[in-house]
Enzyme design. Sequence first.
Site, PDB file in Angstrom:
ATOM      1  N   HIS A 199      41.262  40.317 147.598  1.00 56.67           N
ATOM      2  CA  HIS A 199      42.667  40.258 148.057  1.00 56.67           C
ATOM      3  C   HIS A 199      43.636  40.032 146.898  1.00 56.67           C
ATOM      4  CE1 HIS A 199      41.883  40.452 152.357  1.00 56.67           C
ATOM      5  NE2 HIS A 199      40.812  39.721 152.132  1.00 56.67           N
TER       6      HIS A 199
ATOM      7  N   GLU B 223      33.029  32.360 153.685  1.00 59.03           N
ATOM      8  CA  GLU B 223      32.126  33.146 152.850  1.00 59.03           C
ATOM      9  C   GLU B 223      31.650  32.381 151.624  1.00 59.03           C
ATOM     10  OE1 GLU B 223      34.842  34.334 154.286  1.00 59.03           O
ATOM     11  OE2 GLU B 223      34.860  36.538 154.386  1.00 59.03           O
TER      12      GLU B 223
ATOM     13  N   ASP C 149      37.485  34.912 150.611  1.00 58.38           N
ATOM     14  CA  ASP C 149      37.010  35.730 151.739  1.00 58.38           C
ATOM     15  C   ASP C 149      36.946  37.208 151.381  1.00 58.38           C
ATOM     16  OD1 ASP C 149      39.820  35.723 151.509  1.00 58.38           O
ATOM     17  OD2 ASP C 149      40.000  36.599 153.504  1.00 58.38           O
ATOM     18  N   GLU C 150      36.151  37.918 152.136  1.00 58.46           N
ATOM     19  CA  GLU C 150      36.111  39.382 152.117  1.00 58.46           C
ATOM     20  C   GLU C 150      36.101  39.989 150.717  1.00 58.46           C
ATOM     21  OE1 GLU C 150      38.230  40.720 156.207  1.00 58.46           O
ATOM     22  OE2 GLU C 150      39.627  40.226 154.600  1.00 58.46           O
ATOM     23  N   VAL C 151      35.198  39.501 149.871  1.00 60.78           N
ATOM     24  CA  VAL C 151      35.099  40.079 148.527  1.00 60.78           C
ATOM     25  C   VAL C 151      34.345  41.402 148.627  1.00 60.78           C
ATOM     26  CG1 VAL C 151      34.334  39.683 146.169  1.00 60.78           C
ATOM     27  CG2 VAL C 151      35.053  37.754 147.597  1.00 60.78           C
TER      28      VAL C 151
END
Lengths: 543, 543
Positions: free
Chosen positions: B279, B388, B338-340
Amino acid sequence: MLRYFLLFSILFIGLINVRAMWLAQVGPKYPPTKGEVWPKPQVEVKEQTFYVFNPSQFKVKVLDQTCDILTNAIARYSYLLENKLGLKTHPTAPSPQTEGIHSNTSYRGHLKELEVTLTSPCEEYPHLDMDESYNLTVSSTTTLVSSSVWGVIRGLETFAQLFYVSDDHNDIRVNKTTISDFPRYKHRGLLLDTSRHFITVSNILKTLDAMAINKMNVFHWHIVDDQSFPYQSERFPELSERGAFDPSMVYTKDDIERVIEYARNRGIRVIPEFDVPGHTGSWGIAFTDILTECYENGKVIGFGPMDPTSNTTYKLLRDLFKEVQNVFPDKYFHVGGDEVELQCWKSNPKLIDYMKVHKLTASDLHALFMSRVIPLLANATVPVVWQEVYDEGVILSTDTLIQVWKYNWITEMINVLKTGHRVLFSSSWYLDALGSRWTDYYAADPRQMVYDVTSNKTLMAGIVGGEACMWGEMADDRNVINRVWPRASAVAERLWSYQDSNTRYRSSRAPSEAYNRIEEHACRMIRRGIDAQPPSGPGFCVV
Amino acid sequence: MLRYFLLFSILFIGLINVRAMWLAQVGPKYPPTKGEVWPKPQVEVKEQTFYVFNPSQFKVKVLDQTCDILTNAIARYSYLLENKLGLKTHPTAPSPQTEGIHSNTSYRGHLKELEVTLTSPCEEYPHLDMDESYNLTVSSTTTLVSSSVWGVIRGLETFAQLFYVSDDHNDIRVNKTTISDFPRYKHRGLLLDTSRHFITVSNILKTLDAMAINKMNVFHWHIVDDQSFPYQSERFPELSERGAFDPSMVYTKDDIERVIEYARNRGIRVIPEFDVPGHTGSWGIAFTDILTECYENGKVIGFGPMDPTSNTTYKLLRDLFKEVQNVFPDKYFHVGGDEVELQCWKSNPKLIDYMKVHKLTASDLHALFMSRVIPLLANATVPVVWQEVYDEGVILSTDTLIQVWKYNWITEMINVLKTGHRVLFSSSWYLDALGSRWTDYYAADPRQMVYDVTSNKTLMAGIVGGEACMWGEMADDRNVINRVWPRASAVAERLWSYQDSNTRYRSSRAPSEAYNRIEEHACRMIRRGIDAQPPSGPGFCVV
């Protein structure tokens, strides 16, 4: 802006607008277009050469016919243009008057004048069969020609949408363009429910402004319902005195005339709906007699639909409809007829007797009611009804417009069309589905659906149009504009623009260019005072 | 109002608040309560006797301790009270001063004074363990007592919520009431994403006002993300110069200090989130070096997460975090995680080599990154991370707060709690689910969920609270207030109020009284300048 440069650099490394999901999504999800029209014109030829716009060097000239509607429209758009349509420039480079711009080989000079030619006399009110076609040429001479004042209004809107800010933010431009345009469907409507929550007149006028920006032409005013009765009647003032949410939450005759006049000036018809016999709880606060008492275990537990056996009901409707028809000039009048709670009729001892004596079912009672109500309308009036009225076998004149809204829409449309009635489509266009996006609405095309099943072009022509429906349970004065726009814009484009019969948009998609174009359109609405919500994701408008 | 009379008549024919679905739904779906508090106080005894409120005969007096926060709070609520909290009366009967009201046996006289007693010195900033409890008595002597300035602030809000307009619209009343109140969860937050769309400072302040009305105490500022970088850094001005959507769409140091001070005065902590290593697209416009180049078929196709092997990345983060921690006083700091997009790391030749040499998976790289980033924070800082970071096995100090947001929330919470970490719950509270209603949010109780599976009260105590999350893809300055409120109010009540362990609200329901109470609360927010949307259906607010 550098961020755009980076973004475009990424795009041009062989990807062209589809980036891998796992790349960082820098900047707006869909960068807005520049000077693209929504709804898309039928025929549009645009060159990459441009004129520079400077309000102080520009004027609008009217040739041939004119009238108050035309004069008012010219005044509105002249005001917008004088204010640069809300577009912001930040001149840093030499001004367009000086050398700088002349080195740009696409520069064709300044935009000088718009010549508006109306070749026939104006009509007084918009109507279903009005001509909305126009031709627009932006060139060394810029002209807008139509044989109808409604076409001129649509063309002025298109003209206003061609302007954009140059990439260097120095000037406002408009490309050399030729447009020949007309709508695909005649009836392009928006239903607004003002009973579940009251919507102020100022937000109704704003809604009409937004409809004009989207070339929608019917404001379907679902003015009263179970919950409240904001219509202020002269003949029956008790209806709103007792049935409105609050004394401040009524539409006076002046309010309504103001709405109609505002709409007329924008080529928008106003069709009122007084939904009967269901959805009439608020009527019963003043006139308990006209409603049916519902029973459970031998006791009255509340009120249901109108009493279809009471003469009082029909007398009140006759007098009220007479008054309403004097207020609303449109030839069409919506008498509702949806969701009648037959269960209540079946519970009422008087109606049970009546049905027994006359050998009728509750459905027959509904048919009986509608067949007595429709003739109460003035002679020239064309009734509009929700699909249930057709479904329950009421004998309807062939000009009756059937509004299809339920889940069985394809079968229903085909059945209705086969009996020679015309269809107004709404099933896929309920804006109160808060999770639905504009692409969900965009994907639905009623004529295409009917053609897919029947391959019958005559049949599909009986679909005169459709309406986006903003039911008011979760929409009030504070969020209604945002709830409707730009999602209703998807319906507006579907109803106006050409759709290649080979191109069927399924599963909530739209052509990829439309994603970028609706971003510009949402920002355009915002610049013009309509607080549209983001269409598809991250981004921004400079306003 | 007569419509209410009719409505209540219907209700009282043996139905009590549940009408048959097929009866006409006249009036508001849920008539608002009068003077009921949201979130519901822990202990509240309310009598049916009342005091009449007249601003000109009322004052607030402070006893014992005081400080700037208290003085400011008193000034805010005094101003509200002077303006009758926006409540509208229409006296038609004799005024309360005259005989009329005295014939009402429930009338106890005028409300004279509120005595506020703060028994301990003020704290300077709100914090996780602050005391927010208070005791409030509305009686012949009206008192608000707390040992903490934060408790006083919460009590003043409760006091303001007790006022209501009498049924005859003649006067404003407050019932004789005793309240003893404190929050159930310590961390009651709202995440606001200001990267997908820019939100102006004025709307952030409005959000803080609404949070205070709902007794929420943490503003989680998801300030930057892939799409834009509105944080204006002194050390790295390029970040926002190149990464913000527009030069006008940045938060200056002054802006941020204003937000923090405004929040502090309302007992609200401000926790900034600088989400790394994913992000971070917008960071890369100014500092391309710190991002990973993603490859496809041997070619660079764009940028992905930060480069976990580059010292430049860590140096920038060290310096930036140092600056940010000087601006934000809260002890907690959110570093995201998050969401890497590991896919990008796996595609990059340099990282492929690195992973090969060090025998690491892409997941290990994420863990490596986080374990190098967290120590960059100041010593006393407590890190907050998305789940995460825990899931990928990063060694985290036990004070680290793990924010659970994914679908596997129950298992995840139990796992996290068992390792001795504390949980912040968000999975059920994503406000960007546009179709979700307040009752959907209300139904979720993280401690109850954990208890249902484990029957372990110690374990469930490790859930310090939760956050409603307003991700910004579809929320911009024009609709964000409406999107958040009153839906976040459901989360606020869930986190503040007592929940009987026998009462488990499932399948998106709430206790029936809450439907009426949130209607009053939404109107209350509107009267106080927060444009809340309708909570549950048809109705109206007089404002």
